[in-house]
Design a protein around this motif. Structure first.
Motif, PDB file in Angstrom:
ATOM      1  N   UNK A 151       0.801  -1.245   0.000  1.00 41.86           N
ATOM      2  CA  UNK A 151       0.000   0.000   0.000  1.00 41.86           C
ATOM      3  C   UNK A 151       0.821   1.275   0.000  1.00 41.86           C
ATOM      4  N   UNK A 152       2.013   1.244   0.572  1.00 38.61           N
ATOM      5  CA  UNK A 152       2.780   2.476   0.670  1.00 38.61           C
ATOM      6  C   UNK A 152       3.610   2.825  -0.547  1.00 38.61           C
ATOM      7  N   UNK A 153       3.603   1.959  -1.582  1.00 41.78           N
ATOM      8  CA  UNK A 153       4.504   2.167  -2.714  1.00 41.78           C
ATOM      9  C   UNK A 153       3.827   2.782  -3.942  1.00 41.78           C
ATOM     10  N   UNK A 154       2.486   2.884  -3.928  1.00 35.75           N
ATOM     11  CA  UNK A 154       1.740   3.517  -5.029  1.00 35.75           C
ATOM     12  C   UNK A 154       2.139   2.927  -6.388  1.00 35.75           C
ATOM     13  N   UNK A 155       2.014   1.644  -6.499  1.00 38.59           N
ATOM     14  CA  UNK A 155       2.450   0.944  -7.706  1.00 38.59           C
ATOM     15  C   UNK A 155       1.415   1.037  -8.817  1.00 38.59           C
ATOM     16  N   UNK A 156       1.887   1.164 -10.050  1.00 31.07           N
ATOM     17  CA  UNK A 156       1.015   1.294 -11.204  1.00 31.07           C
ATOM     18  C   UNK A 156       0.743  -0.089 -11.810  1.00 31.07           C
ATOM     19  N   UNK A 157      -0.535  -0.345 -12.086  1.00 31.65           N
ATOM     20  CA  UNK A 157      -0.950  -1.584 -12.733  1.00 31.65           C
ATOM     21  C   UNK A 157      -1.310  -1.258 -14.180  1.00 31.65           C
ATOM     22  N   UNK A 158      -0.816  -2.012 -15.169  1.00 27.77           N
ATOM     23  CA  UNK A 158      -1.180  -1.745 -16.565  1.00 27.77           C
ATOM     24  C   UNK A 158      -2.694  -1.648 -16.734  1.00 27.77           C
ATOM     25  N   UNK A 159      -3.164  -0.636 -17.440  1.00 27.60           N
ATOM     26  CA  UNK A 159      -4.604  -0.367 -17.512  1.00 27.60           C
ATOM     27  C   UNK A 159      -5.381  -1.455 -18.236  1.00 27.60           C
ATOM     28  N   UNK A 211       9.463   0.685   5.058  1.00 32.09           N
ATOM     29  CA  UNK A 211       8.912   0.506   6.401  1.00 32.09           C
ATOM     30  C   UNK A 211       9.970   0.775   7.475  1.00 32.09           C
ATOM     31  N   UNK A 212      11.197   0.382   7.193  1.00 30.72           N
ATOM     32  CA  UNK A 212      12.264   0.685   8.151  1.00 30.72           C
ATOM     33  C   UNK A 212      12.459   2.195   8.280  1.00 30.72           C
ATOM     34  N   UNK A 213      12.441   2.893   7.152  1.00 32.92           N
ATOM     35  CA  UNK A 213      12.580   4.362   7.187  1.00 32.92           C
ATOM     36  C   UNK A 213      11.458   4.998   7.987  1.00 32.92           C
ATOM     37  N   UNK A 214      10.232   4.428   7.851  1.00 28.07           N
ATOM     38  CA  UNK A 214       9.096   4.943   8.617  1.00 28.07           C
ATOM     39  C   UNK A 214       9.336   4.799  10.118  1.00 28.07           C
ATOM     40  N   UNK A 215      10.119   3.790  10.505  1.00 32.98           N
ATOM     41  CA  UNK A 215      10.403   3.578  11.930  1.00 32.98           C
ATOM     42  C   UNK A 215      11.768   4.142  12.341  1.00 32.98           C
ATOM     43  N   UNK A 216      12.392   4.893  11.424  1.00 35.43           N
ATOM     44  CA  UNK A 216      13.549   5.684  11.807  1.00 35.43           C
ATOM     45  C   UNK A 216      14.899   5.018  11.756  1.00 35.43           C
TER      46      UNK A 216
END
Length: 301
Positions: A151-159, A211-216
């Protein structure tokens, strides 16, 4: 362009020897036979029959068409039989591409159910990780692909692809059995900031770093491998810890490791992807139904 009905009637006339005999054989009226033969001659652009007294004789064009008519009708019959087999799911081929943990969990159960109920449907299994596996569907190299998104990566799916959600797969931390945090029911990533880590495929690694960056903290990644068994072996020998999908927990092969949920919970979405226009292909739709059924049971467990 020939009308298959006209070819069938033409073949009956040739076999029976006259319009009237063909009419009796087919259950038509003689004027209907005459009308169809005139229409066929217009399509061909030349007469197919000539009369010699009361008898009908094929012209050169008629003889040529007669040689092909039976082959044409046999091919049409074979095509109808094959289409019936495909639509009634007595036959068919579906190529499925799956990432390893889905290939070890969802796929075998779905294919076993399919083989029991529809033994004529053949499924070929390929292996691939997203996003490459999504491209394989678009390029026609497979019919269905199982892939995951974070969910946090905003990945694009071919239309051009339709997405069929299957389940949310909770991420876990895999630890050596004797690790101090193995006694907890859930573990924070930040509690493992000083550990050496084993990372997986590019998409999983990208999410892990996010996720690691989110936790510092920035993790010390000592090993990278897509092979789940290699990850388990490295963890079992105390060479590192790993963040892995929950699906992997169902086929852990080492008694020296254990999995613990993340706190806060982190999940990835597992879905099937197929070209939109292929959703109505019976064999493809059947495989999707089996995958959805298996995934639903896992969610309910």
């Amino acid at each position: 362009m020939f009308d298959s009905r006209h070819i069938k009637t033409f073949h009956a006339v040739v076999t029976a020897g006259s319009y009237s005999a063909a009419a009796r054989a087919l259950g038509y009226t003689q004027p209907a036979i005459t009308q169809q033969m005139k229409a066929l001659e217009r399509s061909v652009g030349t007469p197919l029959f000539t009369r010699v007294g009361r008898r009908m004789r094929l012209t050169e064009a008629g003889e040529a068409l007669a040689r092909h008519a039976e082959v044409i009708l046999d091919s049409l019959a074979a095509a109808r039989q094959q289409m019936t087999s495909l639509t009634r799911l007595r036959a068919g081929r579906v190529r499925v591409c799956a990432f390893p943990s889905a290939g070890a969990t969802l796929i075998p159960e779905a294919l076993a159910r399919l083989a029991a109920d529809h033994p004529g449907v053949r499924v070929e299994l390929l292996e691939g990780e997203p996003p490459d596996s999504l491209g394989r569907v678009v390029r026609g190299e497979c019919d269905i692909t199982l892939a995951f998104t974070y969910p946090g990566l905003h990945e694009q799916i071919p239309e051009e692809l339709a997405e069929i959600p299957l389940l949310e797969d909770q991420l876990t931390v895999v630890l050596p059995l004797g690790h101090p945090l193995a006694r907890r029911r859930a573990v924070k990533l930040s509690d493992l900031a000083e550990e050496r880590w084993i990372a997986g495929c590019l998409r999983c690694r990208t999410n892990f770093l996010h996720e690691c960056a989110e936790q510092g903290f920035a993790p010390d990644i000592a090993f990278t491998t897509d092979d789940n068994l290699v990850v388990q072996s490295l963890v079992a020998e105390g060479l590192g810890v790993a963040m892995m999908p929950g699906l992997v927990l169902s086929f852990l092969r080492h008694d020296k490791i254990t999995g613990r949920a993340l706190d806060p919970a982190s999940r990835r979405q597992v879905s099937a992807y197929v070209l939109r226009e292929h959703l109505k292909i019976p064999a493809t739709a059947l495989v999707l139904d089996e995958l959805k059924a298996v995934a639903a049971r896992r969610v309910g467990c």
